[in-house]
Design an enzyme around this catalytic site. Structure first.
Site, mmCIF file in Angstrom:
data_model
loop_
_atom_site.group_PDB
_atom_site.id
_atom_site.type_symbol
_atom_site.label_atom_id
_atom_site.label_comp_id
_atom_site.label_asym_id
_atom_site.label_seq_id
_atom_site.Cartn_x
_atom_site.Cartn_y
_atom_site.Cartn_z
ATOM 1 N N SER A 12 43.641 114.523 -89.564
ATOM 2 C CA SER A 12 42.905 115.595 -90.224
ATOM 3 C C SER A 12 42.789 115.295 -91.720
ATOM 4 C CB SER A 12 43.646 116.917 -90.019
ATOM 5 O OG SER A 12 43.198 117.904 -90.924
ATOM 6 N N HIS A 22 41.403 126.150 -60.774
ATOM 7 C CA HIS A 22 41.245 127.245 -61.738
ATOM 8 C C HIS A 22 42.147 127.056 -62.965
ATOM 9 C CE1 HIS A 22 39.086 129.393 -58.526
ATOM 10 N NE2 HIS A 22 40.082 129.028 -57.737
ATOM 11 N N LYS A 27 48.358 115.828 -87.945
ATOM 12 C CA LYS A 27 47.436 115.848 -86.809
ATOM 13 C C LYS A 27 47.130 114.441 -86.293
ATOM 14 C CE LYS A 27 45.400 118.823 -85.293
ATOM 15 N NZ LYS A 27 44.143 119.389 -85.815
ATOM 16 N N GLU A 66 36.642 113.216 -77.470
ATOM 17 C CA GLU A 66 35.807 114.342 -77.896
ATOM 18 C C GLU A 66 34.366 113.906 -78.135
ATOM 19 O OE1 GLU A 66 39.294 117.008 -80.093
ATOM 20 O OE2 GLU A 66 37.861 115.888 -81.307
#
Length: 474
Positions: free
Chosen positions: A293, A172, A299, A306
């Site tokens: 970025s 969980h 970043k 992804e």
């Protein structure tokens, strides 16, 4: 190497510029229809399989006496030229000839004349394309299987390096119990081994020869299908001509297996993305797998994982597309089946590339063991071990569970871990607690206790790695 030369002046006057069967019609199709129905822009990747199948078919026709040895020699010579033209990128793919088969046949007739016209004897484009796809997909399955094995080996190497590295196991998304990072990676080796087994099983059904089914009913020529199957390395023939030309189960089965592969890669990608975030910081990834970025210079985004996560939806969509494509088709072949290739081709490309890049990525994960262990200490991950300890001392499990839950609440209220509670404090929750309790309250002690097959003890992780290496022939 010298290239065989075609006849000086072949008779090509009766080779139409468009469809080879256009004598049936009184008007040509429009340019829009031509573009709409043509498949050569994407099915030309079947060219080598088409040539391979045609050569085996021609050899069989010569063997049974349907074409002459001279015709076979001409066909072999012409196909050699065509293959060299394709290799060199000089083959002229003509949209007017609709597909890979008619483009190659037209070029063959240009090169060798009447012998090229005899090649199509005893077959149809229906069984020809089914054969081409199976030949092509068989090779791609072998290549993808090798990529699967490479990824497994990369994970095994990383798991072996970190068999003793402790991290929190989660359920969980909550800290559950201490586990070995190597054990966690071995879970993905298990998934990928099932993927490999599914591909191996799928390949058996891919590897059946449709050629000889002709359009749908077989052919009146004295063909030898078993001979062609043996020449092409098929395990046998498709035994019903109607099913042979219209079956795409094998493609759907492959894409289904591919969707599971991508699902496993997506799950791993999701964990890598989470682990790399600053709030978790279990790992880092080499710069070559990341982008910055456009506006935030600090970043470092995990773009590759992804994208793999995103491309999983693409492959899942291809599976649904193929199932939908086939669900309403009557026997036998229908033009709908032209739509099987782009989803299949894209699935192969996506899975192959994803596995290739993930193997490189998995081999180069930068692990932060100190952050992993610190996270274990935050979540009372050894609470179950304390409960088991009390059970072994004679307390019923439900009573032990309640005692430890109370201990966890007390530790949380004082912002301490269970291992930081004194012996006297622990004995308030159960008088059965002894001096040896701290042996089970360390993450390393907790993991070491699970020393059975499938458990997270480092000893068992190393044993699992050894078994996996033996399976992979390492």
């Amino acid at each position: 190497m010298s290239i065989p030369q075609p006849p000086t002046s072949p008779d090509t006057s009766d080779i139409p510029a468009a469809k080879a069967w256009s004598g049936r019609f009184s008007e040509p199709v429009t340019e829009l229809v031509k573009r709409f129905t043509a498949s050569v822009t994407f099915d030309k990747r079947l060219a080598y399989a088409d040539i391979q199948g045609s050569l085996a078919h021609a050899a069989m026709l010569a063997r049974v006496g349907v074409i002459s040895p001279a015709d076979l020699a001409d066909i072999n010579r012409g196909m050699a030229i065509i293959r060299q033209e394709i290799d060199a990128g000089t083959f002229d793919w003509d949209l007017a000839r609709e597909d890979v088969h008619m483009n190659i046949e037209a070029r063959l007739i240009t090169l060798i004349g009447d012998a090229g016209k005899r090649l199509h004897t005893g077959r149809s484009r229906n069984d020809q394309v089914a054969t081409d796809i199976r030949l092509w997909l068989r090779d791609e399955i072998d290549m993808i299987t090798e990529r699967l094995r490479s990824l497994q080996l990369a994970l095994l190497d990383m798991a072996e390096k970190h068999a003793d590295t402790i991290m929190p196991g989660f359920t969980h998304l909550q800290v559950a119990q201490p586990i070995s990072f190597g054990h966690h990676l071995m879970a993905y080796v298990e998934m990928l081994s099932r993927d490999e087994a599914r591909l191996d099983d799928c390949r058996k059904r891919v590897n059946r020869l449709p050629l000889g089914a002709a359009a749908l009913a077989g052919t009146s020529y004295p063909i030898d299908r078993d001979n062609v199957a043996q020449t092409l390395g098929f395990d046998g023939v498709c035994e019903n001509s109607l099913d042979a030309v219209s079956d795409r189960d094998f493609a759907i089965e492959f894409v289904s297996a591919a969707a599971l592969i991508m699902t496993h890669l997506s799950r791993f990608s999701e964990e890598l993305i989470s682990w790399m975030s600053q709030s978790v910081a279990f790992i880092d990834l080499p710069d070559r797998f990341c982008y910055s970025s456009s506006i935030m210079p600090q970043k470092k985004n995990p773009d590759v994982p992804e994208l793999i996560r995103g491309k999983t939806g693409r492959v899942n969509g291809h599976l649904v597309a193929l199932l939908t494509l086939m669900k309403g088709q009557p026997l036998a072949y229908n033009k709908d089946n032209q739509e099987d290739k782009e989803p299949l081709f894209d699935t192969v490309d996506t899975v192959r590339d994803s596995l290739t890049i993930m193997a490189d990525l998995a081999a180069n994960i930068i692990v932060r063991p100190e952050n992993m262990r610190a996270a274990v200490m935050k979540g009372f991950a050894t609470a179950t071990d304390l409960a088991d300890y009390l059970v072994k001392k004679g307390l019923a499990f439900r009573d032990a569970h309640e005692a430890v839950a109370t201990a966890v609440r007390a530790a949380a209220e004082s912002s301490r871990g269970l291992e930081e509670l004194s012996l006297d404090e622990l004995r308030k929750f159960s008088p059965l607690v002894g001096d040896d309790v701290y042996l089970v309250l360390t993450p390393e002690g907790s993991a070491a206790l699970r020393n059975h097959i499938g458990g997270t003890a480092p000893e068992q992780v190393r044993a699992a790695i050894s078994r996996a290496r033996n399976r992979l022939g390492q």
